[in-house]
Design an enzyme around this catalytic site. Structure first.
Site, mmCIF file in Angstrom:
data_model
loop_
_atom_site.group_PDB
_atom_site.id
_atom_site.type_symbol
_atom_site.label_atom_id
_atom_site.label_comp_id
_atom_site.label_asym_id
_atom_site.label_seq_id
_atom_site.Cartn_x
_atom_site.Cartn_y
_atom_site.Cartn_z
ATOM 1 N N LEU A 56 0.817 -1.222 0.000
ATOM 2 C CA LEU A 56 0.000 0.000 0.000
ATOM 3 C C LEU A 56 0.849 1.270 0.000
ATOM 4 C CD1 LEU A 56 -3.000 -1.015 2.297
ATOM 5 C CD2 LEU A 56 -2.740 -1.236 -0.173
ATOM 6 N N ARG A 57 2.166 1.135 0.099
ATOM 7 C CA ARG A 57 3.131 2.240 -0.109
ATOM 8 C C ARG A 57 3.092 3.338 0.957
ATOM 9 N NH1 ARG A 57 5.848 -1.172 -2.861
ATOM 10 N NH2 ARG A 57 5.361 -1.388 -5.082
ATOM 11 N N ASP A 114 9.132 -9.309 2.711
ATOM 12 C CA ASP A 114 8.780 -9.394 1.290
ATOM 13 C C ASP A 114 9.428 -8.298 0.447
ATOM 14 O OD1 ASP A 114 7.219 -10.637 -0.899
ATOM 15 O OD2 ASP A 114 6.422 -8.615 -1.022
ATOM 16 N N HIS A 152 9.600 -14.463 0.794
ATOM 17 C CA HIS A 152 9.759 -14.164 -0.633
ATOM 18 C C HIS A 152 10.949 -15.023 -1.064
ATOM 19 C CE1 HIS A 152 10.619 -11.058 -3.967
ATOM 20 N NE2 HIS A 152 11.726 -11.766 -3.908
ATOM 21 N N ASP A 181 -0.350 -9.582 -4.953
ATOM 22 C CA ASP A 181 0.966 -8.910 -4.902
ATOM 23 C C ASP A 181 0.855 -7.527 -5.542
ATOM 24 O OD1 ASP A 181 3.590 -8.318 -4.396
ATOM 25 O OD2 ASP A 181 4.434 -9.739 -5.838
ATOM 26 N N PHE A 228 10.229 -3.294 -10.448
ATOM 27 C CA PHE A 228 9.429 -4.515 -10.478
ATOM 28 C C PHE A 228 8.046 -4.233 -9.884
ATOM 29 C CE2 PHE A 228 13.768 -6.337 -10.110
ATOM 30 C CZ PHE A 228 13.740 -7.276 -11.134
#
Lengths: 319, 425
Positions: B64-65, B153, B180, B306, B324
């Site tokens: 969600l940054r 992650d 991950h 993701d 990415f």
């Protein structure tokens, strides 16, 4: 071979790579280049100059160091009467953090007639071509393609062998990191050549056999060289390897340097090519590079002719 | 607040093996009744005729940054995008700036989420400080503040000693460690799947092996340390084969697969399209087949998006330089309906389980089933709805979707969180 259609224009607005070109496109470039050649297999000629592209301008944007390709493009443009502007990278806005796309959009807004791009990242010319209608000439993108090199190589091969089809071509060395190899494989395969790739296993992955028809991978250099009509050596691209892929330059040279003895495996009249810059004693023995089998200087001369042809074909339309 | 009565829907609840026409009454944020026929005076009525009503869908893997990169997404925009995609809850990864490696950041995320509207937001805490892989984060405090799992992650927990300690803590806290799976040396410098397409494009590859080796280490480790390890976004046939064998051997391992990995192959990178650049990378057609098989046979436990927002400026770069990640909250359910259910690869109850009961169980959160007293979180599906996704019209702040312009059969018709209709198509 069946008669081919003669075309007057390239099917593509840009030169992004060899892969998207048709055989007719390639024939057109080679035929156009012939009139600009300063040397063929049999004669040397005076430098050809004209005003075909007078008043037109060319921007050279080399985001990666280059001597021969850049100078070759500059001379080609000069001989057609074009104005040439070099993007000086150290002074450019790239250094100030501007994005690549913004930098190129700015260049394009100044209405050059063509843009020559070299970049260390694969796919940059394709990316930029989506955002501009100015013809882009790819002067080498990452590990992907170096189309002008493959075209000048084709011209050189045809000069010496008289044909591009029914040839066995050995391409040896660091194939994985070579855009020259990829472009040459695409081009020669389109003409039906048999292509043998050789070099250290990590630098010549088996997957190359699927890149184009007619390709085989052999890690034994002697096997790749057997009965070859054309031997193309590639430079060990130490700057592109991000890890040591062989023990030392000496170890590489011991097994993969093109020596006179190894060359004896090829056809007696096989020619030796190298896109340069070459490393004497590492990828090619000095005596091979300097021998009459070597057509390396001829490749360089043909480079200017091929780039003149490409500028004529891509930048020659009405401005 | 008025009770909400969902009438005439086909109710699919894998946990209770229910797949039948039912009415559902939601009251005071809880599920009050599931019966063949409910009449309730004063209730607001939602007519779900021709629609499917399922336990609220949980996307257990999103970015969600916020805090730090609010230009790409905020907790509010992400929670609303989730609701618009049919999710009643999301679990957000800790690779924010600062990273969610302390209770303070966890509480901040929960405070922002409380005002967001849209889906619930469950924070996932870091395994190591600043996700650097070197020192354990304050796992117990993170748990106390509300973290529902631990993960670094974006990076693997590559130091096996640290992973072992984390699993020991997590086992005691009854939470999963989400890894991950990526061998950093094998993957170094790679920007897409290592294969024929990468060779052709001259792009450095990330081999399948880079995922399969750590997956193997992780299941061996989980068997020894006894904790629950969850493997994020698996993308290769080999990785699923390892999980299949480990599950048979009784190891506490679960895993998830993303919609882009079960839909697309590395060929999507062909034109150097940065919208097809994510990590793990898109793999081969054979891997896609294996992922779909794993989704069908129970090897895969959850579908997670993701969701990884990046601004257009960041993604409008050459392929090698672009970051990415792809967004997925608003297309995940539609892709599962279209590419799995309508393609007869999985049944509807299985699809519902992959999105609800399983992620709820893995994260140890309420929900995932329709029993009386459960949170009133429901996802309503329109199986036959035909629609076209336009990233530019999306709710997420970012646009980096490889599915822009795709048409789908099937969509989320409504999303109900705590008895409130937060989204309706």
């Amino acid at each position: 071979m069946a008669a081919r259609k003669v075309v007057a224009r390239l099917s593509q607005p840009h030169l992004l790579g060899i892969e998207p070109l048709s055989i007719e496109d390639i024939e057109l470039v080679l035929a156009t280049a012939q009139k600009y050649q300063t040397r063929t297999a049999h004669e040397t000629r005076p430098v050809s100059r004209n005003d075909l592209l007078a008043g037109k301008s060319l921007v050279l944007a080399f985001f990666e160091p280059s001597t021969r390709t850049r100078i070759s493009f500059e001379l080609a443009a000069d001989r057609l009467g074009m104005d040439v502007v070099n993007l000086a990278l150290e002074a450019s806005s790239v250094q100030k953090g501007e994005s690549l796309l913004d930098t190129v959009k700015t260049l394009v807004a100044m209405r050059p007639d063509a843009l020559v791009i070299r970049h260390q990242a694969s796919g940059v010319p394709q990316f930029l071509a989506r955002h501009t209608s100015v013809p882009i000439l790819n002067a080498g993108d990452g590990l992907h393609e170096h189309p002008t090199q493959a075209l000048l190589d084709a011209l050189t091969i045809r000069d010496h062998k008289g044909r591009l089809d029914n040839l066995k071509v050995a391409i040896l060395g660091d194939i994985l990191h070579s855009r020259v190899a990829r472009s040459n494989i695409h081009l020669l395969s389109k003409f039906g050549a048999r292509i043998a790739l050789g070099g250290p296993p990590p630098l010549v992955p088996k997957g190359f056999e699927k890149l184009a028809p007619g390709v085989t991978v052999c890690h034994e250099l002697d096997q790749a060289l057997a009965a070859a009509d054309v031997v193309m050596m590639l430079r060990v691209q130490l700057e592109r390897q991000r890890e040591p892929l062989f023990a030392s330059p000496a170890e590489y040279a011991r097994h993969y340097c093109l020596t006179t003895e190894r060359l004896a495996r090829a056809q007696p009249d096989a020619i030796v090519m190298h896109p340069g810059p070459f490393l004497r004693g590492i990828d090619i023995a000095g005596e091979v590079a300097d021998s009459s089998r070597s057509v390396i200087p001829h490749q360089v001369e043909n480079g200017v002719a091929v780039r003149m042809a490409l500028l004529e074909l891509l930048a020659g339309g009405a401005s | 607040m008025k009770p909400l009565l969902i009438k005439n829907g086909r109710v699919v609840d894998p946990a209770s093996k229910l797949d039948a026409r039912r009415d559902i009454l939601l009251e005071d944020g809880r599920l009050a009744a599931v019966e063949a026929k409910i009449e309730r005076a004063g209730a607001e009525v939602f007519d779900a005729a021709n629609l499917v009503v399922a336990p609220g869908f949980i996307d257990m893997h999103v970015h969600l940054r916020e805090p730090g990169k609010e230009s790409a997404e905020t907790i509010q925009s992400g929670a609303r995008a989730a609701a618009a995609g049919g999710f009643t809850a999301v679990a957000c990864m800790p690779n924010t700036q600062p990273a969610n490696d302390t209770a303070l950041v966890t509480r901040y995320i929960l405070a922002q989420a409380a005002q967001a509207g849209g889906a619930r937001v469950y924070p996932i805490g870091a395994v190591t400080k600043n996700l650097a892989g070197e020192e354990l984060a304050e796992l117990e405090s993170l748990r106390a503040a509300g973290a529902v799992a631990f993960s670094d992650d974006g990076h693997p927990v590559w130091n096996s000693r640290i992973l072992r300690r984390a699993l020991e803590y997590a086992a005691a806290l009854n939470l999963a460690v989400i890894d991950h799976c990526e061998d950093p040396q094998l993957a170094a410098g790679g920007v897409m799947h290592e294969g024929d397409c990468a060779l052709r494009l001259g792009l450095r590859g990330i081999p399948a092996l880079a995922e399969e080796l750590p997956v193997t280490r992780n299941v061996v480790m989980a068997a020894l340390a006894g904790g629950h390890i969850h493997l994020a976004h698996l993308s290769t046939r080999g990785a699923l084969e390892v999980v299949r064998r480990a599950k048979r051997a009784g190891v506490r391992v679960t895993c998830e697969v993303t919609p882009h990995h079960f839909t697309l192959t590395d060929e999507a990178c062909r034109e150097y399209d940065t919208r097809a650049k994510m990590n793990p990378p898109l793999r081969t057609a054979d891997d896609v087949t294996a992922l779909v098989e794993g989704l069908a046979d129970g090897t895969v436990d959850a579908i997670a998006s993701d969701h990884a927002p990046h601004t257009p400026t960041e993604k409008q770069a050459d392929f090698e330089s672009a970051p990415f990640g792809v967004i997925g909250l608003e297309t995940a359910v539609a892709l599962a309906l279209d590419k799995l259910f309508h393609a007869s690869k999985i049944t509807l109850p299985r699809l519902v389980e992959l999105f609800s009961a399983n992620p709820a169980r893995i994260l140890g959160v309420e929900g995932g089933q329709l029993k009386v007293g459960a949170p009133a979180d429901l996802t309503v599906l329109d199986l036959e709805r035909k629609w076209t996704y336009r990233a530019a019209e999306g709710v997420s702040k970012s646009r980096n979707s490889p599915f822009d312009g795709w048409s789908f059969r099937g969509a989320a018709a409504a999303t109900i969180v705590a008895g409130v209709l937060v989204f309706r198509r």
